[in-house]
Design a protein around this motif. Structure first.
Motif, mmCIF file in Angstrom:
data_model
loop_
_atom_site.group_PDB
_atom_site.id
_atom_site.type_symbol
_atom_site.label_atom_id
_atom_site.label_comp_id
_atom_site.label_asym_id
_atom_site.label_seq_id
_atom_site.Cartn_x
_atom_site.Cartn_y
_atom_site.Cartn_z
ATOM 1 N N TRP A 6 0.268 -1.511 -0.174
ATOM 2 C CA TRP A 6 0.061 0.027 -0.216
ATOM 3 C C TRP A 6 0.598 0.971 0.064
ATOM 4 O O TRP A 6 0.304 2.014 -0.162
ATOM 5 C CB TRP A 6 -0.672 0.230 1.219
ATOM 6 C CG TRP A 6 -0.332 0.290 2.980
ATOM 7 C CD1 TRP A 6 -0.291 -1.760 2.985
ATOM 8 C CD2 TRP A 6 0.798 0.778 3.163
ATOM 9 N NE1 TRP A 6 0.582 -0.893 4.593
ATOM 10 C CE2 TRP A 6 1.226 -0.094 5.186
ATOM 11 C CE3 TRP A 6 0.402 2.142 3.100
ATOM 12 C CZ2 TRP A 6 1.152 0.631 5.129
ATOM 13 C CZ3 TRP A 6 1.454 2.944 4.049
ATOM 14 C CH2 TRP A 6 1.639 2.326 5.484
ATOM 15 N N VAL A 7 1.985 1.350 -0.398
ATOM 16 C CA VAL A 7 3.047 2.305 0.177
ATOM 17 C C VAL A 7 2.866 3.072 -1.034
ATOM 18 O O VAL A 7 3.237 2.038 -2.447
ATOM 19 C CB VAL A 7 4.354 1.615 0.186
ATOM 20 C CG1 VAL A 7 5.254 3.109 0.542
ATOM 21 C CG2 VAL A 7 4.648 1.667 2.104
ATOM 22 N N PRO A 8 2.575 3.736 -1.361
ATOM 23 C CA PRO A 8 2.460 4.989 -2.594
ATOM 24 C C PRO A 8 3.580 5.150 -3.386
ATOM 25 O O PRO A 8 5.100 5.017 -3.259
ATOM 26 C CB PRO A 8 1.900 6.518 -2.252
ATOM 27 C CG PRO A 8 1.513 6.963 -0.906
ATOM 28 C CD PRO A 8 2.784 5.480 -0.296
ATOM 29 N N ARG A 9 3.534 4.430 -4.924
ATOM 30 C CA ARG A 9 4.656 4.349 -5.943
ATOM 31 C C ARG A 9 5.946 3.249 -5.699
ATOM 32 O O ARG A 9 7.249 3.626 -6.121
ATOM 33 C CB ARG A 9 5.318 5.569 -5.949
ATOM 34 C CG ARG A 9 3.889 6.619 -6.574
ATOM 35 C CD ARG A 9 4.564 8.000 -7.537
ATOM 36 N NE ARG A 9 5.242 8.306 -5.414
ATOM 37 C CZ ARG A 9 4.594 8.744 -4.828
ATOM 38 N NH1 ARG A 9 3.125 9.092 -5.091
ATOM 39 N NH2 ARG A 9 4.652 9.684 -4.256
ATOM 40 N N TYR A 41 10.992 6.229 0.346
ATOM 41 C CA TYR A 41 10.097 6.489 2.173
ATOM 42 C C TYR A 41 11.401 5.508 2.906
ATOM 43 O O TYR A 41 11.879 4.396 2.460
ATOM 44 C CB TYR A 41 9.123 6.381 2.341
ATOM 45 C CG TYR A 41 8.145 7.188 1.660
ATOM 46 C CD1 TYR A 41 7.213 7.694 2.069
ATOM 47 C CD2 TYR A 41 7.124 6.738 0.822
ATOM 48 C CE1 TYR A 41 6.373 8.860 1.683
ATOM 49 C CE2 TYR A 41 6.083 7.472 0.100
ATOM 50 C CZ TYR A 41 5.878 8.147 0.994
ATOM 51 O OH TYR A 41 4.981 9.080 0.072
ATOM 52 N N ARG A 94 -2.111 -0.457 7.812
ATOM 53 C CA ARG A 94 -1.803 0.840 7.076
ATOM 54 C C ARG A 94 -1.523 2.321 8.572
ATOM 55 O O ARG A 94 -0.762 3.333 8.328
ATOM 56 C CB ARG A 94 -2.678 1.092 5.863
ATOM 57 C CG ARG A 94 -2.187 2.801 4.954
ATOM 58 C CD ARG A 94 -2.757 2.752 4.560
ATOM 59 N NE ARG A 94 -2.786 4.439 3.009
ATOM 60 C CZ ARG A 94 -2.248 3.599 2.202
ATOM 61 N NH1 ARG A 94 -2.989 3.256 1.489
ATOM 62 N NH2 ARG A 94 -2.158 4.766 1.324
ATOM 63 N N GLU A 98 1.520 3.893 8.997
ATOM 64 C CA GLU A 98 1.684 4.949 7.953
ATOM 65 C C GLU A 98 2.596 6.473 8.374
ATOM 66 O O GLU A 98 3.401 6.558 7.955
ATOM 67 C CB GLU A 98 0.446 5.175 7.463
ATOM 68 C CG GLU A 98 0.523 6.289 5.714
ATOM 69 C CD GLU A 98 -0.192 6.502 4.988
ATOM 70 O OE1 GLU A 98 -0.227 6.545 3.576
ATOM 71 O OE2 GLU A 98 -1.202 6.215 5.435
#
Length: 397
Positions: A6-9, A41, A94, A98
């Motif tokens: 689910w971590v963006p990109r 990240y 998440r 997050e």
């Protein structure tokens, strides 16, 4: 395909769930602590895993725990970062994780381990042959012992520095009565292995994966004129000890399962303690970039001696391992010119300079030059992983 996150990109970045390299970071003047890279990240590990070992300024406390703990930590992280499973579970994970994801451009990266001992090997047949031809043009390229054992030397652990650290040009003796700044400053593209589990003095280590946590790219900066004058009879000293750069990210061996290959055939057959029990060749593609121009693409899979053999030879006399030990492969070079892993080979000791994209040429490094090493390897699900790069810029001595 590899497991989704689910971590963006992060997917397709080379730093997805099939990788998860470990490092040490800080932000806004806070104390350095352990993190894992996911895409663009850094995941702050101590508050996520509720483990004070990750609040330490180096990975050593975690590395000392051993293979079972390494694997369990990796499984926990993959589960927490996964987009697969029950929607409620993914949402809960998440929500908990997050807030502890920090963009890379907001952190400072540090040396990932407190270095104990540093050993550098000489494991490429092509590199050893090329250097032998350069310095002994009328003799045998290889020394008599080269095919019988992985040759190495003990380096200086205190001058191993993290990627991005500027490298002052070294000074030293270059011949009889000749002292001054190095005029033939070089690089060596290498792969380094980071030890987690120690051994007792006089004991024999277990298999490689029981002691070595992972790998990192390494640049063995080399002052060739100082090295050539001092090296006989005891080997490299001031020509190597001024600086060695490593990446801030350590790729776990577990992430390289898809990259494992048999390793190169060896003739003559090594002595029993050096015989391979498992396939520990690694299919890693390396790139050397000088001032923005790719000057070489060495292939690590072509190395003659493999890391299990390096570990066996390094300890066969009873020498112990310590948490934080680093041992490196030596220059990674292939059969073709565009696969040579050092400038002394690429330029044949300066006689055939390389051309850069801006029209410049280089025999050896000049002040202001920046060298970056990059590498990729096969990962699970057909997706390649990207090792953390290592870079350094030359300053005047």
């Amino acid at each position: 395909m590899s497991e989704a996150t689910w971590v963006p990109r992060a997917e397709g970045s080379g730093f997805g769930l099939n990788h998860l390299p470990f490092g040490v970071f800080s932000r806004d003047g806070e104390a350095p602590r352990a993190g894992v890279r996911v895409g663009a990240y850094v995941l702050d590990l101590a508050p996520v895993l509720h483990d004070e070992a990750f609040a330490a300024p180096a990975l050593n406390p975690f590395l000392a725990r051993g293979r079972t703990a390494w694997a369990e930590t990796r499984r926990r992280l993959r589960r927490l970062l996964s987009a697969e499973g029950a929607a409620a579970d993914v949402a809960a994970d998440r929500a908990a994780v997050e807030p502890h994801l920090i963009p890379l451009d907001q952190v400072t990266l540090h040396l990932p381990v407190e270095i104990a001992d540093y050993v550098d090997f000489y494991c490429s047949l092509e590199h050893a042959s090329n250097v032998g031809r350069i310095f002994r043009p009328d003799g045998e390229p290889l020394t008599r012992n080269w095919r019988h054992l992985p040759i190495g030397y003990h380096g200086r652990a205190g001058t191993v520095v993290v990627s991005g650290t500027p490298i002052p040009r070294p000074r030293g003796q270059r011949g009889p009565g000749d002292f001054g700044p190095c005029a033939r400053l070089d690089i060596e593209a290498e792969l380094a292995y980071v030890v987690g589990v120690p051994t007792a003095l006089g004991s024999r280590p277990g298999p490689l994966e029981e002691h070595v946590f992972g790998v990192t790219l390494l640049n063995d900066w080399s002052a060739r004129d100082i090295q050539a004058w001092e090296t006989v009879p005891l080997g490299p000293f001031l020509g190597k000890s001024f600086a060695t750069s490593i990446s801030p990210w350590i790729t776990p061996l577990e992430a390289l399962e898809e990259a494992r290959v048999e390793g190169r055939a060896q003739d003559p057959e090594p002595l029993e303690y050096l015989r391979r029990r498992e396939p520990w060749g690694l299919d890693i593609a390396v790139e050397i970039v000088l001032n923005g121009t790719t000057v070489s693409r060495p292939a690590y899979r072509d190395m003659y001696w493999t890391p299990d053999q390096m570990l066996a030879h390094m300890t066969v006399n009873g020498a112990s391992l310590r948490t934080g030990d680093v041992f490196a492969s030596g220059t990674i070079s292939g059969a073709r010119r565009e696969e040579r892993g050092s400038l002394i080979e690429l330029t044949w000791n300066g006689a055939e300079p390389v051309k850069l994209s801006e029209g410049d040429v280089r025999g050896f490094l000049e002040d202001g030059d920046t060298v970056t090493l990059r590498a990729t390897a096969p990962g699970s699900g057909g997706e390649r992983i990207t090792l953390g790069e290592v870079s350094g810029t030359i300053l005047p001595g």
